[in-house]
Design an enzyme around this catalytic site. Structure first.
Site, PDB file in Angstrom:
ATOM      1  CE1 TYR A 116     -13.358-101.514 -31.091  1.00  0.00           C
ATOM      2  CE2 TYR A 116     -12.822 -99.233 -31.518  1.00  0.00           C
ATOM      3  CZ  TYR A 116     -12.597-100.840 -31.759  1.00  0.00           C
ATOM      4  OH  TYR A 116     -11.290-101.006 -32.299  1.00  0.00           O
TER       5      TYR A 116
ATOM      6  CG  ASP B 126     -13.371 -94.506 -24.590  1.00  0.00           C
ATOM      7  OD1 ASP B 126     -13.087 -93.317 -24.967  1.00  0.00           O
ATOM      8  OD2 ASP B 126     -13.144 -95.626 -24.991  1.00  0.00           O
TER       9      ASP B 126
ATOM     10  CE  LYS C 228     -12.419 -91.731 -32.877  1.00  0.00           C
ATOM     11  NZ  LYS C 228     -12.111 -92.420 -33.814  1.00  0.00           N
TER      12      LYS C 228
HETATM   13  N1  HOZ Z   1     -13.738 -95.389 -33.561  1.00  0.00           N
HETATM   14  C1  HOZ Z   1     -13.892 -95.704 -34.872  1.00  0.00           C
HETATM   15  C2  HOZ Z   1     -14.753 -96.706 -35.334  1.00  0.00           C
HETATM   16  N2  HOZ Z   1     -15.683 -96.763 -34.581  1.00  0.00           N
HETATM   17  C3  HOZ Z   1     -12.346 -96.016 -35.464  1.00  0.00           C
HETATM   18  C4  HOZ Z   1     -12.438 -96.398 -36.907  1.00  0.00           C
HETATM   19  C5  HOZ Z   1     -11.529 -97.469 -36.894  1.00  0.00           C
HETATM   20  O1  HOZ Z   1     -12.081 -98.594 -36.228  1.00  0.00           O
HETATM   21  O2  HOZ Z   1     -10.861 -97.739 -38.088  1.00  0.00           O
END
Ligand code: HOZ
Length: 430
Positions: free
Chosen positions: A144, A239, A267
């Site tokens: 993702y 990433d 993050k």
């Molecule tokens: N990377 C996080 C979810 N896999 C982010 C949290 C979100 O999407 O709110």
């Protein structure tokens, strides 16, 4: 535990916010129960509006490596706030944070700050396309990279394929330029390169995938990607929005010998404030506006309050890298304990750890890619999550997420978590 106030708050939120949440994963759709509404955090703990207290293994999905309300970070934020919230003009704290990041990563000469990981990746992809003059990009199923159009794709038929949109609202004309390959499977990548006749701007990968559960890439796989990218003049993007400053001080790049052409971060570099960044060599970054023609911008990019938080966080990590050893030991203690608890009630479980990141699947299969991850027992996870929440353990509300250890988490809290896991699994298995 009682959740009456959270239930009422969720109902109220639902009336004015789609699904009652500002990011879908927060809605607890894949698990039992409703999301506790959070009142405050303190160290390793979260407190909800019903007065329930939880050991927090989510940490705002990764940023809070020092736990909640770290005094040094709070103080730097307070100082910055007193000077003004935003100027839309250059500040020296941006340069200081950029210098800090660049000094740690061999792969980076320059970085640009944005306000989220999604923005960082979206901008990096545009830059890669601008630098190479190519449209096609390659990503991996299960990785993702935020919710920008080019990256919201799903596999069509076939092993390696051009993607189709995974959300209404994303034009197929856009995702047709996104090729999808299988994580840890070099043959599927080679097929994509062959299908596209090598005409691929970039390969983007989470070198330690954290969004299909925790699934690290094999070193040989990363080496294979590096070689293929070099052969075809394709840029390799790591990433590290999630793994950066989490898996090690320099993320996957502190573990793997493979060096990417571009890196995306987020993050931890914001310590809980909205910050993302993308970076590369001076040559690649020189293509970015105003030095070069590739346009990218943001009113709140490099926000001084967010930069101050990130700078303090990274300085603390850099001056005391042994925190990664102690967080890693805690992550191992936790996953070994969870596995023992699962074994005791004959529930299959596989686990993994990378620095302060940990993952577990209710599965007896070693997970190497998204298809493997999909085989985990999601119904069991849904029940397990609820049982743990009721026992004061706050885990990510999906079996496809990663857990995080913060410096505020103690061995005693880990042991409490293992005990709760054993009780929960025993209750579920009757
Ligand atoms: N990377 C996080 C979810 N896999 C982010 C949290 C979100 O999407 O709110």
């Amino acid at each position: 535990m009682a959740y009456d106030k959270s239930i009422a708050a969720f109902d109220e939120a639902y009336k004015v916010i789609p699904g009652g949440v500002d990011s879908p994963v927060r809605a607890f759709s894949g698990v039992e129960g409703i999301p506790p509404f959070i009142e405050r955090g303190e160290g390793a703990y979260l407190f909800d509006i019903d007065g329930n207290k939880y050991i927090d293994f989510v940490q705002s999905w990764g940023p809070l490596i020092f736990g909640h309300c770290d005094t040094d970070i709070e103080n730097s934020v307070m100082e910055a706030v007193k000077k003004g919230l935003s100027f839309g003009a250059p500040t020296t704290v941006e340069t200081a944070l950029a210098e800090e990041i660049v000094s740690m990563f061999d792969s980076l000469d320059k970085v640009r700050f944005v306000s989220s990981g999604t923005e960082a990746v979206m901008s990096a992809i545009r830059l890669a396309r601008g630098v190479t003059g190519r449209d096609n990009i390659l990503k991996f199923t299960g990785c993702y990279h935020g919710h920008s159009d080019s990256l919201l794709v799903q596999a069509g038929s076939g092993l390696a394929t051009f993607g189709t949109p995974s959300s209404p609202g994303v034009p197929a004309d856009l995702t047709k330029h996104t090729l999808l390959a299988t994580y840890n499977d070099m043959a599927s990548v080679e097929k994509c390169f062959s299908d596209a006749k090598g005409d691929i701007a970039c390969v983007i990968i989470e070198p330690i995938a954290g969004n299909m559960g925790l699934v690290p890439a094999d070193e040989a796989f990363l080496e294979g990607l590096r070689a293929l990218c070099d052969t075809h003049g394709t840029l390799l993007i790591f990433d590290e929005v999630m793994s950066g400053f989490r898996a090690s001080l320099t993320g996957a790049q502190g573990i793997s010998a493979v060096k990417p052409d571009m890196v995306t971060l987020g993050k931890v570099i914001g310590a809980g404030m909205p910050v993302g960044a993308f970076g590369a060599s001076a040559e690649i970054m020189g293509h970015l506006s105003p030095e070069g023609p590739v346009y990218q911008a943001g009113t709140l990019s490099g926000n001084p309050v967010a930069m101050a938080a990130g700078l303090t966080s990274l300085k603390k990590l850099k001056s005391n890298p042994s925190v990664y050893v102690s967080m890693g030991n805690k992550a191992k203690r936790l996953t070994e304990g969870l596995k023992k608890a699962a074994d005791a009630v004959n529930v299959p479980m596989v686990t993994d750890v990378r620095g302060s990141m940990f993952g577990f699947f209710f599965s007896d299969k070693l997970v190497k890619n998204f298809a493997d991850a999909m085989e985990n027992d999601q119904a069991l996870f849904a029940k397990f999550h609820k049982g743990m929440l009721d026992r004061g353990i706050y885990l990510a509300c999906s079996s496809f997420e990663t857990g995080f250890i913060s410096t505020a988490i103690t061995d005693e809290m880990i042991d409490e978590t293992i005990k709760a896991a054993y009780e929960t699994l025993k209750e579920i298995k009757g």
